[in-house]
Design a protein around this motif. Sequence first.
Motif, PDB file in Angstrom:
ATOM      1  N   ASN A 114      25.566  31.187  41.491  1.00  0.00           N
ATOM      2  CA  ASN A 114      26.695  32.109  41.631  1.00  0.00           C
ATOM      3  C   ASN A 114      27.855  31.381  42.312  1.00  0.00           C
ATOM      4  OD1 ASN A 114      25.527  34.867  40.775  1.00  0.00           O
ATOM      5  ND2 ASN A 114      24.018  34.078  42.242  1.00  0.00           N
ATOM      6  N   PRO A 115      28.516  30.477  41.613  1.00  0.00           N
ATOM      7  CA  PRO A 115      29.580  29.683  42.245  1.00  0.00           C
ATOM      8  C   PRO A 115      30.741  30.557  42.704  1.00  0.00           C
ATOM      9  CG  PRO A 115      28.915  28.745  40.118  1.00  0.00           C
ATOM     10  CD  PRO A 115      28.293  30.103  40.212  1.00  0.00           C
ATOM     11  N   ASP A 116      31.354  30.142  43.792  1.00  0.00           N
ATOM     12  CA  ASP A 116      32.562  30.804  44.285  1.00  0.00           C
ATOM     13  C   ASP A 116      33.707  30.424  43.349  1.00  0.00           C
ATOM     14  OD1 ASP A 116      34.819  31.652  45.611  1.00  0.00           O
ATOM     15  OD2 ASP A 116      34.234  30.854  47.561  1.00  0.00           O
ATOM     16  N   PRO A 117      34.354  31.406  42.688  1.00  0.00           N
ATOM     17  CA  PRO A 117      35.426  31.061  41.753  1.00  0.00           C
ATOM     18  C   PRO A 117      36.745  30.742  42.430  1.00  0.00           C
ATOM     19  CG  PRO A 117      35.170  33.428  41.838  1.00  0.00           C
ATOM     20  CD  PRO A 117      34.084  32.860  42.704  1.00  0.00           C
ATOM     21  N   GLY A 118      36.862  31.037  43.741  1.00  0.00           N
ATOM     22  CA  GLY A 118      38.118  30.803  44.414  1.00  0.00           C
ATOM     23  C   GLY A 118      39.176  31.820  44.002  1.00  0.00           C
ATOM     24  N   ARG A 119      40.412  31.588  44.447  1.00  0.00           N
ATOM     25  CA  ARG A 119      41.496  32.485  44.076  1.00  0.00           C
ATOM     26  C   ARG A 119      42.743  31.644  43.821  1.00  0.00           C
ATOM     27  NH1 ARG A 119      44.913  30.834  47.759  1.00  0.00           N
ATOM     28  NH2 ARG A 119      46.136  32.728  47.517  1.00  0.00           N
ATOM     29  N   VAL A 120      43.572  32.140  42.944  1.00  0.00           N
ATOM     30  CA  VAL A 120      44.792  31.428  42.558  1.00  0.00           C
ATOM     31  C   VAL A 120      45.993  32.258  42.992  1.00  0.00           C
ATOM     32  CG1 VAL A 120      46.127  30.433  40.669  1.00  0.00           C
ATOM     33  CG2 VAL A 120      43.627  30.387  40.583  1.00  0.00           C
ATOM     34  N   THR A 121      46.915  31.626  43.681  1.00  0.00           N
ATOM     35  CA  THR A 121      48.121  32.314  44.125  1.00  0.00           C
ATOM     36  C   THR A 121      48.947  32.765  42.922  1.00  0.00           C
ATOM     37  OG1 THR A 121      48.185  30.907  46.084  1.00  0.00           O
ATOM     38  CG2 THR A 121      50.219  32.046  45.498  1.00  0.00           C
ATOM     39  N   ILE A 122      49.460  33.991  42.992  1.00  0.00           N
ATOM     40  CA  ILE A 122      50.367  34.448  41.953  1.00  0.00           C
ATOM     41  C   ILE A 122      51.501  33.431  41.832  1.00  0.00           C
ATOM     42  CG2 ILE A 122      51.588  35.891  43.637  1.00  0.00           C
ATOM     43  CD1 ILE A 122      52.344  37.747  41.378  1.00  0.00           C
ATOM     44  N   ARG A 123      51.849  33.053  40.629  1.00  0.00           N
ATOM     45  CA  ARG A 123      52.822  31.981  40.483  1.00  0.00           C
ATOM     46  C   ARG A 123      53.738  32.224  39.292  1.00  0.00           C
ATOM     47  NH1 ARG A 123      47.988  30.566  38.416  1.00  0.00           N
ATOM     48  NH2 ARG A 123      47.780  29.131  36.660  1.00  0.00           N
ATOM     49  N   ARG A 124      54.922  31.678  39.408  1.00  0.00           N
ATOM     50  CA  ARG A 124      55.875  31.790  38.316  1.00  0.00           C
ATOM     51  C   ARG A 124      55.563  30.737  37.251  1.00  0.00           C
ATOM     52  NH1 ARG A 124      59.152  27.440  38.592  1.00  0.00           N
ATOM     53  NH2 ARG A 124      59.475  26.493  40.653  1.00  0.00           N
ATOM     54  N   LEU A 125      56.143  30.923  36.092  1.00  0.00           N
ATOM     55  CA  LEU A 125      56.068  29.897  35.064  1.00  0.00           C
ATOM     56  C   LEU A 125      56.853  28.681  35.532  1.00  0.00           C
ATOM     57  CD1 LEU A 125      56.743  31.938  31.776  1.00  0.00           C
ATOM     58  CD2 LEU A 125      54.615  31.670  33.042  1.00  0.00           C
ATOM     59  N   LYS A 424      34.751  39.978  47.480  1.00  0.00           N
ATOM     60  CA  LYS A 424      34.804  40.690  46.208  1.00  0.00           C
ATOM     61  C   LYS A 424      35.148  39.722  45.083  1.00  0.00           C
ATOM     62  CE  LYS A 424      34.839  44.470  43.650  1.00  0.00           C
ATOM     63  NZ  LYS A 424      33.637  45.298  43.453  1.00  0.00           N
ATOM     64  N   ILE A 425      34.159  39.434  44.259  1.00  0.00           N
ATOM     65  CA  ILE A 425      34.346  38.546  43.111  1.00  0.00           C
ATOM     66  C   ILE A 425      34.300  39.385  41.846  1.00  0.00           C
ATOM     67  CG2 ILE A 425      33.347  36.657  41.779  1.00  0.00           C
ATOM     68  CD1 ILE A 425      32.323  35.472  44.385  1.00  0.00           C
ATOM     69  N   VAL A 426      35.315  39.232  41.013  1.00  0.00           N
ATOM     70  CA  VAL A 426      35.381  40.008  39.779  1.00  0.00           C
ATOM     71  C   VAL A 426      35.632  39.086  38.594  1.00  0.00           C
ATOM     72  CG1 VAL A 426      36.222  42.085  40.940  1.00  0.00           C
ATOM     73  CG2 VAL A 426      37.862  40.432  40.029  1.00  0.00           C
ATOM     74  N   ARG A 772      37.638  35.544  39.643  1.00  0.00           N
ATOM     75  CA  ARG A 772      38.457  35.318  40.823  1.00  0.00           C
ATOM     76  C   ARG A 772      37.927  36.188  41.963  1.00  0.00           C
ATOM     77  NH1 ARG A 772      43.916  35.634  40.829  1.00  0.00           N
ATOM     78  NH2 ARG A 772      43.837  36.318  43.000  1.00  0.00           N
ATOM     79  N   ARG A 773      38.310  35.822  43.158  1.00  0.00           N
ATOM     80  CA  ARG A 773      37.942  36.630  44.322  1.00  0.00           C
ATOM     81  C   ARG A 773      39.194  36.946  45.133  1.00  0.00           C
ATOM     82  NH1 ARG A 773      38.537  33.299  48.637  1.00  0.00           N
ATOM     83  NH2 ARG A 773      37.802  31.140  48.524  1.00  0.00           N
ATOM     84  N   GLY A 774      39.026  37.776  46.157  1.00  0.00           N
ATOM     85  CA  GLY A 774      40.136  38.123  47.021  1.00  0.00           C
ATOM     86  C   GLY A 774      40.485  36.990  47.967  1.00  0.00           C
ATOM     87  N   ASP A 775      41.599  37.167  48.660  1.00  0.00           N
ATOM     88  CA  ASP A 775      42.047  36.154  49.610  1.00  0.00           C
ATOM     89  C   ASP A 775      41.192  36.173  50.865  1.00  0.00           C
ATOM     90  OD1 ASP A 775      44.129  35.251  48.068  1.00  0.00           O
ATOM     91  OD2 ASP A 775      45.575  36.670  48.887  1.00  0.00           O
ATOM     92  N   ASP A 776      41.178  35.016  51.550  1.00  0.00           N
ATOM     93  CA  ASP A 776      40.537  34.948  52.865  1.00  0.00           C
ATOM     94  C   ASP A 776      41.420  35.671  53.874  1.00  0.00           C
ATOM     95  OD1 ASP A 776      38.389  33.464  51.985  1.00  0.00           O
ATOM     96  OD2 ASP A 776      39.500  31.589  52.141  1.00  0.00           O
TER      97      ASP A 776
END
Length: 776
Positions: A114-125, A424-426, A772-776
Amino acid sequence: MISRFLRAATCAVITGGAFAAADPSDSYKKEIVPLLENYCYSCHGEGTAKGKFSMDDFKDLPKHLDDRKHWLAVWRNVRSQIMPPSDEDQLATEEKKKLLAWIEKDVFKLDAANPDPGRVTIRRLNRTEYQNAVFDLLGVEYDTREEFPADDTGYGFDNIGDVLSMSPLLMEKYIAAADSVVALALPDGAAAQVPRVDIAGKEFKGAGADSGWMPFAKTQKVSFDQEIKWDGDYQIKVEYSVHGATEATTDEAMLRVTAAGAEVGKVSLGWDQRRVIELTGKAALKKGKQTLEIALNPARRPLPSEEELFFKVQRVIVQGPLSGEQQELAKGYRMIFVDGPPPDTVSGKDRYARKIMRSFVSRAFRKPLDEPTIDRLAKVVRDVTEEPGKTFQDGIKQAIAICLASPRFLFRVEFQPEPNNPAKIVQLDEYSLAARLSFFLWGSVPDDELLSLAFNNKLRANLPAQVDRMLKDPRSKRLVKNFIGQWLQARDVETVAMSAKTILGKSSNREAAKTFDPRLRSDMQTETEMLFEFILREKRPAEELISARYSFLNERLANFYGIDGVKGEDFKPVDLTEHPERGGILAQGTFLMVTSNPTRTSAVKRGLFVLDNLLGTPAPPAPPGVPELESAVNSANPHPTMREMMEIHRKKPECRGCHARMDPIGLGLENFNALGQFRTQEHGKSIDASGQLLTGEKFADVAALKEILATQRKQDFYRCLAEKLLTYAIGRGVEYYDSTTIDLLTARMDANKGNLRELVQGIIESAPFQKRRGDD
């Protein structure tokens, strides 16, 4: 298939050190402390704390084993081979695996299942993604390099969420760009445009002349026979550029353009840094084949110390008849007005506006539009249409401009039900997955097929087929260009400052240009991109990026490399069996130039590049106050070789440790000069390219070095490549908790003989890409 890799990686993590004690304290005392005593405590234990870092100064063992920050430093330094220092005893391979596996399992509590998927910051193009998106949505070629500032980079890439911020000034530029884009897509009269034909510059041919490179010094002409459908007056636009000299020169030529023998226009050419320059005129043309001719004549020659200039045709646009007797729909009009002109009734126009908005904006926003948004956009269309002098097209333009300036277009947003809960990983919804997939492989928005599968919740079930389809699509060249351009810095080769005159020992820049043709920079970039694309499309082993005994060359680049038998301007596969020094990225001009200094090679830059980008074992940063390498020059040896300078440099205690990692690799590539030519001597002395890596492997020359990197160090290369491509794919840096995912990816490559395509597929199926998961 996935479960098999998962089990293999899980076993590798758990059994890496042949221990599986239930109590972390027991395994720490029995398995880890002996390693720390042997390799670490002389500097970081028993009362010594170099770098203010102690490994045995703790009062509570359980708390010490839960100190993730402490062990993260150990994990990173051991994994990247920064520690132990290169001049100290090194951990054996199995010992290193044991220590890292213990940290990952007992300290980080990583679960390979069950790897931790991490989270990606919302980002612009970023500006490349924006440019691709507006082209795919509206058919508009919008040059974002001119309109937007360069994007910041992180972890070596410009699509990293944490650095893609949005300033008020940039937001203003996006708003202005939205208006410019819709004006280009739907110009006035877009529904009744004068027909136009675009002719690529490469179509223009001439005896002894190449439309892609016409020297100012030579009288020449190129032409193209264009089929004209109707008699009438036509507008002829020539888009061109001037190349060659890196600084201003007095070189001049006269450009003259004719159509059917009549002059369209002429202009004096000189040094010009613009990417695209235009010459526009008119000509009366008759139905049938008519010759368009571009002629160049010398005007003023440059001074002996100055470089020569060259003219390049990029595109010629023929538009007419200008009387308006013949009409066609603009490209943007055809892409937006999917059912042609709007109905006459108000209700019909309202229904049509809603259909257009659903079709266009669902792709632009990467999700189906909700009804309230459709209602608001339809109202915008209606309100503008009702203004005096405005049309339905003006209303659509306004609505599209609003969408292009919307955060829902400019930002890549992924829904997370509990964004502040790191536990919370979704799984990503299928629309977000479609967007990740399209921006990874195409650098742009999803197409209708991806969105349709997402709408029917069938995208995940069809991922392999979609990946195959997308990689066959011409848009996948963007992956090659963007990833290779940044990972291997191939896009920097066009602009990196190099003094060819000094490197080649020529009397002037003009003389140097006879050997180092300015076109070679672009040729080198093409060679690197074609090698990666071939290995990806043909499902070849990734290590062939290092060890390939073939490459893709044209006559000019082959001659520069000293390889005979290649003819013509077009690139073709070339067998390099007779040239073992060549083949692979380490022997290509792109790598060799971007890792050199302007006037000489750099063993340090080349060694660092390989450590960081191919082996994933970066050296620690240099200490302050390190003297310049040229300080090794003295009267007794006024022209030392690179090896001699490095040997003097390494005698300094503060330099010795780092250089033991970098120098053997950099010096192993010293047979290549700063421009990428192969040589056997430097300052009249034979070049010694032999060496021994920190890990013990010995080599005699560059061919043997490449073989070691592609075989004995293959696992390091797989891991590093997986980390780099995963970073590019998900838009964030690889963290310690991604080590289980990287294990899966390298295991997958191992099981498939290094197949580069399998790495791409594995990344797309991985937890960081799919969840993805929530922020720390």
